[in-house]
Write an enzyme that holds these catalytic residues in place. Structure first.
Site, PDB file in Angstrom:
ATOM      1  CB  THR A  12      -0.850   0.003   1.286  1.00 42.05           C
ATOM      2  OG1 THR A  12      -0.148   0.346   2.339  1.00 42.05           O
ATOM      3  CG2 THR A  12      -1.710  -1.256   1.338  1.00 42.05           C
ATOM      4  N   GLY A  13       0.427   2.160  -0.598  1.00 42.79           N
ATOM      5  CA  GLY A  13       1.144   3.573  -0.986  1.00 42.79           C
ATOM      6  C   GLY A  13       2.541   3.303  -1.519  1.00 42.79           C
ATOM      7  N   GLY A  14       2.421   2.337  -2.657  1.00 40.13           N
ATOM      8  CA  GLY A  14       3.682   2.027  -3.382  1.00 40.13           C
ATOM      9  C   GLY A  14       4.047   2.946  -4.446  1.00 40.13           C
ATOM     10  CB  SER A  16       6.069   8.372  -3.661  1.00 44.24           C
ATOM     11  OG  SER A  16       5.466   8.219  -2.537  1.00 44.24           O
ATOM     12  N   GLY A  17       8.550   7.024  -2.470  1.00 41.44           N
ATOM     13  CA  GLY A  17       9.162   6.761  -1.238  1.00 41.44           C
ATOM     14  C   GLY A  17       9.573   5.352  -0.838  1.00 41.44           C
ATOM     15  CB  ILE A  18       9.449   3.634   2.331  1.00 38.72           C
ATOM     16  CG1 ILE A  18      10.542   4.377   3.169  1.00 38.72           C
ATOM     17  CG2 ILE A  18       9.474   2.211   2.710  1.00 38.72           C
ATOM     18  CD1 ILE A  18      10.470   4.547   4.648  1.00 38.72           C
ATOM     19  N   GLY A  19       7.681   2.770  -0.175  1.00 35.45           N
ATOM     20  CA  GLY A  19       6.862   1.918  -0.850  1.00 35.45           C
ATOM     21  C   GLY A  19       7.180   1.640  -2.191  1.00 35.45           C
ATOM     22  CE1 TYR A 148       4.042   9.473  10.625  1.00 29.16           C
ATOM     23  CE2 TYR A 148       5.940   9.904  12.280  1.00 29.16           C
ATOM     24  CZ  TYR A 148       5.347   9.248  11.186  1.00 29.16           C
ATOM     25  OH  TYR A 148       6.109   8.414  10.246  1.00 29.16           O
TER      26      TYR A 148
END
Length: 247
Positions: A12-14, A16-19, A148
């Site tokens: 999930t959230g793939g 950008s960034g770490i994903g 957060y």
């Protein structure tokens, strides 16, 4: 070496960034990878670059998660690795944190993570790996990070309980807890460039290794935790990738 050949990996959230880095890592190891994101243009771009399937999904929307599970089940069948990575962050003192910021972080980071796990359970293979993206902030009391940090701490505790509940199915559940990492999310903190640079310098001064991490650091740990040939006896763990900051 294609350790994940014939394995289905959902991130999930793939987009950008770490994903994104984690999708690239699993793809390089032979997996069939599905990424999600809620920004259509970014998701399409990432899917093409990575050569993976993208499914438009807002992790805070339970109807979206239901559809995601149905689509994956219909197209790919059972899932071997689930990386619940999508998240959002705002940093402000308690005094100035808005209800909208509070609701967004809790709904995406905690509620979304909880129900993503719950709704994927029927299509997870026995022996699957679930990895949550938590945060190095779970071990810190950093100013301006109250909501957060609390939302990610909730995810960390959820993962430990899930590790116990899912152990009869040999499903392993762990968290990765990145420290300061160079990602696109940093541009969304609502700070101007000078403030952001100052914040980075201050953070790096607190990291024993005196640098920020990169998404690939986390991606390799997620792949390690998902590889049953090397991590079959690891569950309920929290892995800090933070240059020693939590010390």
């Amino acid at each position: 070496m294609e350790k994940f050949e014939n394995k289905v990996v959902v991130i999930t959230g793939g987009n950008s960034g770490i994903g994104y880095a984690t999708a690239k890592e699993f793809k390089s190891q032979g997996a069939t990878v599905i990424i999600t994101g809620k920004r259509e243009e970014a998701l399409e771009k990432a899917s093409k670059e990575l050569g993976v399937q993208g499914i438009l999904t807002d992790q805070s929307n339970l109807q979206h998660i239901d559809k995601l599970v149905t689509d994956i089940n219909d197209s790919f069948g059972k899932v071997d690795v689930l990386f619940i990575n999508a998240g959002v962050a705002f940093f402000a003192p308690i005094e100035f944190t808005s209800e909208e910021q509070f609701d967004t972080m809790v709904n995406v980071n905690f509620k979304g993570s909880f129900f993503t796990l719950q709704k994927f359970l029927p299509i997870l293979n026995d022996g699957a790996s679930v990895v949550f993206l938590a945060s190095g902030n779970t071990a810190l009391a950093m100013e301006s990070s109250s909501v957060y940090s609390a939302s990610k701490s909730a995810v960390s505790h959820l993962a430990k309980i899930a590790a116990k509940e899912l152990s009869p199915r040999k499903i392993r559940v762990n968290t990765v807890n990145p420290g300061p990492t160079e990602t696109e999310m940093q541009s969304k903190f609502g700070m101007d460039e000078a403030t952001l640079s100052g914040m980075k310098a201050q953070i790096i001064s607190q990291v024993p290794l005196r640098k920020m991490g990169v998404p690939e650091d986390v991606a390799k740990m997620v792949a390690y935790l998902s590889d049953n040939t090397v991590s079959s006896f690891i569950t309920g763990g929290a892995f800090f990738i933070d240059g020693g900051m939590a010390l």
